[in-house]
Design an enzyme around this catalytic site. Structure first.
Site, PDB file in Angstrom:
ATOM      1  N   SER A 188       0.855  -1.185   0.000  1.00 37.58           N
ATOM      2  CA  SER A 188       0.000   0.000   0.000  1.00 37.58           C
ATOM      3  C   SER A 188       0.888   1.231   0.000  1.00 37.58           C
ATOM      4  O   SER A 188       2.069   1.166   0.372  1.00 37.58           O
ATOM      5  CB  SER A 188      -0.885   0.006   1.248  1.00 37.58           C
ATOM      6  OG  SER A 188      -1.494   1.272   1.452  1.00 37.58           O
ATOM      7  N   TYR A 194      -2.163  -0.757  10.606  1.00 36.17           N
ATOM      8  CA  TYR A 194      -2.209  -0.930   9.153  1.00 36.17           C
ATOM      9  C   TYR A 194      -0.920  -0.418   8.519  1.00 36.17           C
ATOM     10  O   TYR A 194      -0.315  -1.094   7.674  1.00 36.17           O
ATOM     11  CB  TYR A 194      -3.416  -0.193   8.578  1.00 36.17           C
ATOM     12  CG  TYR A 194      -3.568  -0.346   7.080  1.00 36.17           C
ATOM     13  CD1 TYR A 194      -4.095  -1.510   6.535  1.00 36.17           C
ATOM     14  CD2 TYR A 194      -3.182   0.677   6.207  1.00 36.17           C
ATOM     15  CE1 TYR A 194      -4.242  -1.664   5.159  1.00 36.17           C
ATOM     16  CE2 TYR A 194      -3.313   0.537   4.845  1.00 36.17           C
ATOM     17  CZ  TYR A 194      -3.853  -0.633   4.323  1.00 36.17           C
ATOM     18  OH  TYR A 194      -3.977  -0.775   2.966  1.00 36.17           O
TER      19      TYR A 194
END
Length: 199
Positions: free
Chosen positions: A131, A144
């Site tokens: 990501s 995350y």
């Protein structure tokens, strides 16, 4: 099953994963989907598993090794979750769950897939979907952010370690993408604009 080319994909039932699966099916690959939700598509075999449960995952991976999936050419780790929360009061169980799904499961599945590839003498490929958060932190998403940064570094580590087996390991880092996981934040125009402006 002898002549089929298989690709193992974690998180194939999610928004991004499903699109990858449909693309690969068009390319004549058979898919083994590791996810807690089944994907009801032709040429997809489902290995149903909650990736946050590492003991269950290990048991499921044993069945993968024992089945006649000899021609596994690739593994794509697309599974990912986010549980937002303020870092000061973040729940350690949410931390562990996020890292198990996003990072540790990728490592465990990679180990199994490479063992299968080596037995079949296949020079395969592993692709981790990281990501933009691997490099650019998102507020109130410490677990995350860390999991994706860790996945990026895991990619580099495995690329070095598996090169001697002629197995390539790479990662892709999507930006802020509209999906089920980002549905809530995507609807918040101010938050979406703030995140897009940071890219």
């Amino acid at each position: 099953m002898k002549n089929h080319k298989f690709i193992v994909l974690s998180g194939g039932s999610g928004s991004i994963g499903r699109e990858i699966v449909k693309f690969l099916i068009k390319k004549k690959y058979k898919i083994i989907n590791i996810d807690k939700s089944k994907l009801n598509l032709k040429n997809v075999s489902n290995l149903t598993c909650d990736l946050s449960d590492l003991n269950l995952l290990k048991e499921k991976l044993k069945t993968l090794e024992n089945k006649n999936f000899k021609k596994i050419f690739a593994f794509i780790h697309c599974a990912g979750i986010t549980i937002p929360g303020e870092s000061l009061y973040y729940n350690v169980n949410d931390w562990s769950k996020t890292l198990n799904v996003n990072l540790t499961s990728a490592f465990l599945i990679s180990q199994t897939i490479v063992k299968i590839m080596r037995k079949s003498k296949i020079s395969g490929s592993i692709i981790n979907i990281t990501s933009i958060s691997a490099n650019l932190a998102i507020p109130d998403s410490s677990a995350y952010n860390v999991s994706k940064a860790g996945l990026k570094q895991l990619t580099k580590s495995l690329a070095l370690d598996f090169a001697k087996y002629k197995i390539r390991v790479n990662c892709l880092s999507p930006g802020y993408t509209k999906s089920k996981m980002t549905k809530k934040s995507w609807k918040n125009k101010n938050l979406r604009r703030k995140r897009n402006n940071r890219i």
